[in-house]
Scaffold this active site. Sequence first.
Site, mmCIF file in Angstrom:
data_model
loop_
_atom_site.group_PDB
_atom_site.id
_atom_site.type_symbol
_atom_site.label_atom_id
_atom_site.label_comp_id
_atom_site.label_asym_id
_atom_site.label_seq_id
_atom_site.Cartn_x
_atom_site.Cartn_y
_atom_site.Cartn_z
ATOM 1 N N LYS A 30 0.814 -1.283 0.120
ATOM 2 C CA LYS A 30 0.200 -0.123 0.108
ATOM 3 C C LYS A 30 0.906 1.340 -0.043
ATOM 4 C CE LYS A 30 -4.392 -1.367 1.744
ATOM 5 N NZ LYS A 30 -5.745 -1.069 2.543
ATOM 6 N N LYS B 41 -5.158 -10.196 -7.038
ATOM 7 C CA LYS B 41 -6.588 -10.311 -6.386
ATOM 8 C C LYS B 41 -7.811 -9.476 -6.796
ATOM 9 C CE LYS B 41 -5.914 -7.482 -2.256
ATOM 10 N NZ LYS B 41 -6.328 -7.296 -0.815
ATOM 11 N N LYS C 104 -10.837 -3.674 -4.337
ATOM 12 C CA LYS C 104 -11.709 -2.225 -4.131
ATOM 13 C C LYS C 104 -10.840 -1.075 -4.863
ATOM 14 C CE LYS C 104 -13.412 -3.035 0.377
ATOM 15 N NZ LYS C 104 -13.303 -2.570 1.865
HETATM 16 P P1 TYM Z 1 -10.788 -5.440 3.519
HETATM 17 O O1 TYM Z 1 -12.027 -4.291 3.865
HETATM 18 O O2 TYM Z 1 -9.685 -5.298 2.655
HETATM 19 O O3 TYM Z 1 -11.517 -6.769 3.094
HETATM 20 C C1 TYM Z 1 -12.698 -7.451 3.917
HETATM 21 C C2 TYM Z 1 -12.796 -8.913 3.909
HETATM 22 O O4 TYM Z 1 -12.595 -9.332 2.533
HETATM 23 C C3 TYM Z 1 -11.599 -10.195 2.286
HETATM 24 N N1 TYM Z 1 -11.464 -10.028 0.743
HETATM 25 C C4 TYM Z 1 -11.195 -10.932 -0.007
HETATM 26 N N2 TYM Z 1 -11.439 -12.596 -0.091
HETATM 27 C C5 TYM Z 1 -11.312 -12.970 -1.049
HETATM 28 N N3 TYM Z 1 -10.778 -12.550 -2.350
HETATM 29 C C6 TYM Z 1 -10.722 -11.247 -2.721
HETATM 30 N N4 TYM Z 1 -10.045 -11.028 -3.721
HETATM 31 C C7 TYM Z 1 -10.852 -10.431 -1.237
HETATM 32 N N5 TYM Z 1 -10.426 -9.174 -1.127
HETATM 33 C C8 TYM Z 1 -10.957 -8.780 0.415
HETATM 34 C C9 TYM Z 1 -10.530 -9.725 3.081
HETATM 35 O O5 TYM Z 1 -9.487 -10.865 3.367
HETATM 36 C C10 TYM Z 1 -11.328 -9.485 4.495
HETATM 37 O O6 TYM Z 1 -11.718 -10.590 5.181
HETATM 38 N N6 TYM Z 1 -7.738 -5.391 7.563
HETATM 39 C C11 TYM Z 1 -9.040 -5.739 7.198
HETATM 40 C C12 TYM Z 1 -10.175 -5.271 8.031
HETATM 41 C C13 TYM Z 1 -10.205 -5.390 9.376
HETATM 42 C C14 TYM Z 1 -10.433 -6.874 10.181
HETATM 43 C C15 TYM Z 1 -10.217 -6.488 11.499
HETATM 44 C C16 TYM Z 1 -10.467 -8.078 9.727
HETATM 45 C C17 TYM Z 1 -9.887 -4.598 10.358
HETATM 46 N N7 TYM Z 1 -9.859 -5.140 11.743
HETATM 47 C C18 TYM Z 1 -10.030 -7.586 12.467
HETATM 48 C C19 TYM Z 1 -10.716 -9.135 10.504
HETATM 49 C C20 TYM Z 1 -10.553 -8.859 11.852
HETATM 50 C C21 TYM Z 1 -9.336 -5.354 5.809
HETATM 51 O O7 TYM Z 1 -8.602 -4.504 5.188
HETATM 52 O O8 TYM Z 1 -10.114 -6.076 4.974
#
Ligand code: TYM
Length: 346
Positions: free
Chosen positions: A121, A210, A213
């Site tokens: 990032k 992957k 967003k």
């Molecule tokens: P974020 O917002 O990027 O994504 C949310 C969830 O979606 C999953 N994900 C995917 N799974 C499969 N294929 C993909 N292409 C894909 N893109 C995203 C992510 O793995 C995630 O589960 N840091 C985290 C948010 C967070 C969090 C937490 C998660 C903050 N605190 C505590 C678990 C526990 C994040 O940025 O997810």
Amino acid sequence: MSENAPTYQGPERVFSGIQPTGNVHLGNYLGAIKRFVAMQHDYECLYCMVDMHAITVFQDPAELARHTRELAAMFIASGLDPDKNILFNQSKVSGHAELAWIFNCVARMGWLNRMTQFKDKAGKHRENASVGLFAYPNLMAADILLYKATHVPIGDDQKQHLELSRDIAQKFNNDYGSLRPGAEHFFPLPEPLIGAEAARIRSLRDGTKKMSKSEISDMTRINLKDDDELIAKKFKKARTDAEPLPGELAGLKDRPEADNLVEIYATLADISKEQVLKDYAGQGFGAFKPALADLAVAQLGPIRNRFNELMTDTAAIDKVLEQGAARARTIADPIIKEVRDLVGFV
Ligand code: TYM
């Protein structure tokens, strides 16, 4: 709770979060939200709109507020029952920030320096990245451990962050818990729950990346807000190769785009990839893509329609989030009180 027993004695609890940064996509749905929905019957679950994580990269305030409500509406539209689950935004429970600070003092610079997501990032402009982006995984550990959550459903990209959360929990237990008899296992070591399939849904234009967003081209992803026509168009234009679908998994090797579409089909239909290949062996993408589009539309269309309905009453969404935050605080308050006590804050 295999790994934590018999050391950690608390109840099983699920926590996960998604950043409210817009463009909730099929990867988020299949890798996370669909699995959240499946877990709600078996566990006490907290699902969080992590708005404090979102601002580690600048967000327009009005957009952040809109995206937070949209994400909550998407959770509910996807089938998460707001009475059964605790749905809330992170910034409404101050314990997240407080515990994150304590964890800033527990985690080591070397641990954070190894985080690949920060490197991705921050890119070449590392010196210009926010301090929050660097300390991001500590806040994530705080999210989970503020509730002593034992299980964390996530996609594959969050695995390294989860490992860091476990390291932080372990070091806190060693540094502080071991000073107080009975508190050696104060925090559980949270277990990542990563789906066997859909752990990493890939871009529709490049099967090695992957689905994300932040990818500039909207044609790389299916957004949950896309209408039926756009979903069909995106699958039609998805990159593939010229070969027909194989009859066995081995035939998908070195065909990342084909593999991705089969994986999406399998996860949407709740069947194995082997089964998809049995059904479509020998068929070309001219036949497979429309079938995949129909399946996606049948599953995502009702979610989008319900989402649109929910968004006509944002006051009701705010109420769900407010009640969720109040419920989250009732779990967090006694835990953060104990943390203060263990650390020596009087
Ligand atoms: P974020 O917002 O990027 O994504 C949310 C969830 O979606 C999953 N994900 C995917 N799974 C499969 N294929 C993909 N292409 C894909 N893109 C995203 C992510 O793995 C995630 O589960 N840091 C985290 C948010 C967070 C969090 C937490 C998660 C903050 N605190 C505590 C678990 C526990 C994040 O940025 O997810």
